[in-house]
Design a protein around this motif. Structure first.
Motif, short mmCIF file in Angstrom:
data_model
loop_
_atom_site.label_atom_id
_atom_site.label_comp_id
_atom_site.label_asym_id
_atom_site.label_seq_id
_atom_site.Cartn_x
_atom_site.Cartn_y
_atom_site.Cartn_z
N MET A 1 0.92 -1.10 -0.15
CA MET A 1 0.17 -0.07 0.06
C MET A 1 0.74 1.26 0.17
SD MET A 1 -2.93 -1.01 -0.81
CE MET A 1 -3.52 0.85 -0.74
N ASN A 2 1.97 1.14 0.65
CA ASN A 2 2.83 2.33 0.66
C ASN A 2 3.26 2.50 -0.81
OD1 ASN A 2 2.93 2.82 3.08
ND2 ASN A 2 4.83 1.59 3.94
N HIS B 1 0.64 4.13 -2.57
CA HIS B 1 0.54 5.78 -2.47
C HIS B 1 1.61 6.43 -3.17
CE1 HIS B 1 -2.91 4.96 0.16
NE2 HIS B 1 -1.99 4.26 0.88
N GLU B 2 2.86 5.76 -3.31
CA GLU B 2 3.77 6.33 -3.99
C GLU B 2 3.47 6.69 -5.58
OE1 GLU B 2 7.40 7.88 -4.14
OE2 GLU B 2 6.68 6.83 -2.51
N GLU C 1 0.25 7.28 -6.37
CA GLU C 1 -0.59 8.32 -6.31
C GLU C 1 0.24 9.55 -6.54
OE1 GLU C 1 -4.80 7.94 -3.75
OE2 GLU C 1 -3.04 7.67 -2.65
N LYS C 2 1.28 9.78 -5.72
CA LYS C 2 2.13 10.82 -5.63
C LYS C 2 2.72 11.08 -7.23
CE LYS C 2 4.00 10.20 -1.26
NZ LYS C 2 5.27 9.71 -0.60
N LEU D 1 -5.88 5.34 -7.78
CA LEU D 1 -6.04 4.20 -7.21
C LEU D 1 -7.75 3.74 -7.29
CD1 LEU D 1 -3.97 3.94 -4.08
CD2 LEU D 1 -3.30 3.43 -6.38
#
Lengths: 92, 482, 477
Positions: B280-281, B284-285, B287-288, B293
């Motif tokens: 999940m990290n 989110h990376e 997403e950055k 998502l």
């Protein structure tokens, strides 16, 4: 799974087990089958025409023969006799 | 010169600029294998003479200025890829002395590029397993911690790349056998779309699921190798003529706007928290980087392992029937054909292979076929249609590659059910014939690598390579030390 | 007489005449040194894969069309799993739920009666290898040359009730397959093989009896003998209160009896499942239409042409079409000499007679259809006397010498030298005063005697017309 079924499947598989091996195997196979049995609850039917992995008639290999393989090389992993593979005598 | 952590793309530049010679590179890896493979046990056969001959031919080609991308790149092959004149064992006593008289198509393509063959690496026997501990010849260990398994079945391939014994390796993936060991060993592994790479010369485990693919140090390297081995083959009717130019064509392009699906079933209780967190990290990376998502569901996941084991074991039971001791392989004794063949198979096959054969024949046998095998085929159709629905609204799917990091050797011994259910994250991709790539997304407290899988649409390898590469560029890998 | 009534079904295996094997590129020719027509694919090496032959599929569709089958638009292949040393992969690639051809029929004539036999299905599969048994070393030797030869298996419904019907059907199938160009149907070489299922039940019974399957029937004669023996054997069992076992039995040509075969696989559970190496095939209507279009002319079509266009009688047409080699020879001969009736007459007469006498055989003819055409043309155009047909034809049979060359060598050309004819006839009249008297007294039939004698004396060097004209004139006196 019972011993009779295991024996039957062993016959189909051309495998033998010693009594001890058979006991272990029976236990493991029973566990495995129990896991597999969980799909029985899922109600779904199979239709082979819906796999959509067909090819067309035109995609098939053209009928053009090519030279065969050198027999000696083909048989390099066995000991042939008169270029044939040797097996224990088959009864009819 | 230390080539241990060099990628194929980097080595290509070094070879072409004469910073290093092909023979020098080959020798470097051969001596590394000699020095350290005793700790890892990844190789079954080291092809030293072959490697030096290959390197010599490669150097000539480099000198002539017409090197191909893999010319002179030292590569190891999983020991289920047929190599003409070189022992190919499948890690089985059955094929302990088997010398194929022909090359697999994928191998033939590497030869055309003048690659350097370092040797044949270990695997689970006949590719059945996820630990490489069912190998009859080399029970490979994880280079990050030699008390742990390297994963499998392509455990030898992943461990050899991870340990720096080769620049890259070919593996095969039937239910996760490239991605899971890549995950355990902290390297990148790509399972191409079913039909992308010819299976001709890959010793069959489950024909409808098997696919050859690369294990390397980067997504880019996976793309380079896939460029070399992909393509329709007249010897494999299931290979597909889907044109491609370069699987790395999207490399470096922004993933902004890309839709990444997160199927909730892959993040359930069966998966360790440290794994979920790391994946999940990474999400989110992304997403950055501008990706979006998307929640989604593969509800049939709870039946996927069962469908996978039923289909793969049924095909395996049939595929492995040819090992009767007559034409090749371990030849047993007996006064009749039946006695001889049973003796050959009893002695030639290990316990896990026997279990799969029994399960497969059980699922196909009269009276059970509809309840098991046919039902599994129905599930396959269902899984495919669920994936199709996800790809209607997302470009790629992100999942953990394995429920845990590499576990201790022996932890799953004699517990086939535990072993089978550990394949939960990878098998649906094979069932649906999709491409997927594993890359490292983190390490647990003990320093063991955690892998994530990016799954793509059929024949859309370039997007998953792009996606994995985008993350790799933000990530600092911790290489293992032996 | 027993009231038991036999019910018989048939399975016919036919090897297709493709150039390469069904799943690899090895030659599909018959024979060869052991394992010389093999490759890693047909020898079952690890890692190899089957790739289906286009022509084999075309041929099974032809087989379907000539037996009035429906052709499946979707067809696929399955693995039939069993261990046997002549089967290197330990499975045979065959078809189970989706055969190429379904629900056909073939009309036969047996015992003077027409009958329709229903075809259940035809599927495409691969042949197995051959085993030779070596008593001295108690071993068997396996040759895989035959592995992967394309084979079609036709299964009929149990519509037969006598050996005669079965044989008529087999003959009909041989004819259809040969004309379709898909099989040479040489039972003695095994390119066409029959298995017979036979059961007995009281004639009015609704249920069939337990059937036995008869194997190794390598001639129509063997089929007849095996069925007759099996009817006798099963009748004996049933009438003495016994029970017929469901089993496979082997017919022996030497003893004329059938014996039970040892069961080769426990339980015969073949575990059929779709072969994951071979994608299913779909046919378009256009593809099927093109295959149908490309079908060679079938015997029925030829027969109709012979009767309507060439004016041949039905039995004559039948006699030509019933042997494809003869029929093809006829076709080639009339192409060279466009007098179909004259050529038919010769072939149904002298030509067939010599074959029946065993003096020549279609498989080893020394002369070409064009040569026969030329011979008939020479006779028709009075270049030779037809009485010399036999002399010339025998030379052609024995040496293959061209008819013109034979005539040159034996001086058989018609010369029509009327003075020579006159001289011969003058001598005949002088030597036979009594017949001359009879003729002149109105006994026309002695004319034939003079014709014969004149012909003989002239050795065919004059045409019958010339002889007749001069003879008539001279006999009038």
């Amino acid at each position: 799974m019972d011993i009779a079924t295991l024996d039957h499947i062993c016959a189909l598989s051309k495998l033998n087990f010693t009594e001890e091996e058979q006991k272990d195997m029976l236990g493991q196979m029973t566990d495995i089958i129990d896991l597999m049995d969980t799909i029985k609850e899922y109600d779904i039917t199979y239709d082979d025409t819906k796999d959509h992995n067909e090819i067309g008639y035109g995609d098939l290999r053209k009928d053009i023969p090519a030279p065969s393989f050198p027999t000696e090389k083909l048989q390099q992993n066995t000991t042939p006799r008169d270029n044939c593979y040797v097996v224990p005598k088959m009864m009819e | 010169m230390d080539l241990k952590n060099i990628t194929a793309a980097q080595l290509r530049r070094m070879l072409d600029s004469k910073e290093i010679g092909a023979k020098e590179a080959a020798s470097e890896f051969l001596s590394e294998i000699k020095k350290n493979d005793g700790k890892v046990l990844s190789f079954i056969t080291v092809t030293e003479d072959e490697a030096m001959k290959n390197a010599e031919a490669a150097q000539k080609r480099i000198d002539a200025g017409n090197a191909a991308p893999l010319t002179g790149i030292p590569i190891a092959l999983k020991d289920n890829l047929c190599t003409d004149g070189i022992r190919t064992t499948c890690s089985s006593k059955m094929l302990g002395d088997f010398v194929p008289p022909y090359n697999a198509t994928a191998v033939e393509k590497l030869i055309k590029d003048d690659y350097t063959l370092l040797g044949k690496v270990s695997m689970d026997e006949f590719a059945m397993g996820g630990s490489t501990q069912t190998s009859a010849f080399a029970k490979t260990k994880n280079p990050y911690n030699t008390e742990c398994v390297p994963g499998g079945s392509s455990g030898g391939s992943a461990a050899a790349v991870s340990a720096g014994f080769c620049t890259a390796a070919l593996g095969s993936d039937t239910g996760g056998s490239i991605r899971q060991p890549a995950s355990f060993c902290g390297v990148t592994g790509l399972k191409p779309t079913y039909g992308r790479v010819s299976r001709y010369g890959l010793v069959a485990f489950a024909s409808s699921l098997d696919q050859i693919g690369p294990i390397a140090r980067s997504a880019e390297d996976c793309g380079i190798i896939l460029n070399a081995i992909a393509g329709v083959d007249p010897h494999d009717a299931t290979s597909k003529d889907v044109p491609f130019t370069d699987f790395n064509e999207k490399l470096g392009k922004s993933i902004s706007g890309m839709k990444i699906a997160i199927p909730k079933e892959f993040y359930g209780d069966a998966v360790d928290d440290e794994v979920k967190t790391a994946v999940m990290n990474a999400a989110h990376e992304y997403e950055k980087m501008g990706a979006e998502l998307v929640d989604c569901s593969i509800s049939t996941l709870k039946y996927a392992v069962q469908a996978y084991y039923l289909i793969s074991s049924a095909e395996a039971a049939s595929n492995l029937s040819r090992y009767d001791g007559i034409k090749y392989g371990l030849r047993g004794e007996g006064h009749s054909f039946d006695e001889m063949i049973r003796d050959s198979r009893n002695r030639g096959f290990g316990a896990e292979v026997k279990r799969r054969i029994l399960l497969g024949n059980y699922a196909l046998s009269s009276g059970y076929y509809d309840a098991y095998y046919r039902k599994a085929l129905a599930l396959k159709q269902q899984i495919i249609s669920e994936y199709n629905a996800v790809f209607d609204k997302a470009d790629v799917i992100l999942t953990p590659t394995a429920p845990s990091v590499a576990y201790k050797i022996g932890a799953q011994d004699n517990d086939p059910v535990k072993m089978y259910t550990a394949d939960i994250c990878t098998v649906t991709v094979n069932i649906a014939g999709l491409p997927a790539i594993n890359t490292t997304c983190g390490y647990n407290a003990a320093g063991m690598p955690i892998g994530m899988s990016i799954v793509g649409r059929r024949f859309d390898e370039s997007t998953i390579i792009q996606t994995a590469d985008a993350f790799e560029k933000t990530f600092s890998p911790v290489r293992c030390t032996l | 007489m027993s009231n038991l009534y036999p019910t018989i079904g048939l399975e016919i295996h036919a090897e297709l005449l493709t150039k390469s094997k069904v799943f690899c590129t090895c030659s599909a020719e018959f024979g060869g040194e052991p394992n010389s027509r093999c490759c890693p694919v047909c020898s079952g090496l690890p890692g190899t894969l089957p790739v289906l032959n286009h022509t084999a599929v075309e041929y099974i569709i032809r087989a379907g069309y000539v037996t009035n089958c429906e052709i499946s638009r979707f067809t696929k292949w399955d693995r039939k799993n069993y261990f046997y040393p002549d089967l290197p992969k330990a499975y045979q690639i065959s078809q189970m739920p989706r055969p190429v051809c379904l629900n056909g029929y073939v009309d036969i004539v047996a015992g003077g009666k027409e009958k329709r036999i229903r075809v259940n299905r035809i599927h495409l599969e691969e042949d197995a290898g051959k085993l030779v048994h070596d008593e001295a070393t108690r071993s068997s030797l396996a040759d895989y040359n035959r592995c992967g030869i394309p084979l079609i298996e036709m299964v009929t419904e149990p519509d037969f009730h006598s050996a005669e019907e079965v044989v008529a059907y087999v003959e009909k199938i041989k004819l259809l397959y040969k004309y379709a160009g898909i099989c040479d149907c040489k039972m003695e070489q095994g390119s066409l093989r029959c298995d017979v299922n036979i059961s007995l039940a009281p004639k009015d019974s609704k249920e069939l009896g337990t059937r036995a399957e008869l194997k190794n029937l390598n001639s129509t004669k063997a089929i007849t003998r095996a069925i007759e023996y099996e009817i006798y054997r099963q009748t004996e069992i049933i009438e003495s209160g016994g029970r017929v076992l469901q089993e496979t039995r082997r017919f022996s040509d030497t003893t004329g009896e059938t014996t039970a075969l040892r069961s080769k696989e426990d339980a015969h559970d073949y575990r059929y499942f779709p072969d994951p190496d071979i994608p299913p095939i779909i046919f378009t209507e256009e593809e099927l239409a093109a295959i149908k279009e490309a079908l060679p002319e079938m015997p029925q079509q030829r027969k109709e042409r012979y009767m309507s266009r060439y004016g041949l009688a039905e039995t004559d047409a039948d006699n030509i079409i019933n042997d494809k080699d003869i029929c093809d020879f006829y076709e080639a001969a009339i192409k060279a000499y466009d007098k179909p009736k004259a050529v038919a007459n010769f072939m149904l007469g002298e030509f067939l007679r010599r074959i029946n006498l065993g003096e020549m055989s279609m498989t080893s003819l020394k002369f070409a259809p064009e040569d026969l055409a030329r011979l008939i043309e020479l006779g028709d155009t009075d270049k030779i006397n037809k009485n010399n047909y036999k002399t010339i034809f025998v030379e052609m049979i024995n040496t293959g010498e061209k008819p013109d060359a034979v005539c040159d060598r034996l001086d058989l050309w018609v010369k029509d030298d009327s003075s020579a004819v006159e001289a011969v006839i003058d001598k005949l009249i002088a030597d036979n005063p009594k017949p001359v008297e009879q003729y002149r007294a109105g006994e026309q039939k002695v004319f034939g005697f003079f014709m014969g004698q004149a012909n003989k004396a002239l050795k065919g060097q004059a045409t019958p017309n010339t002889i007749k004209a001069i003879l008539e004139q001279k006999l009038k006196g």
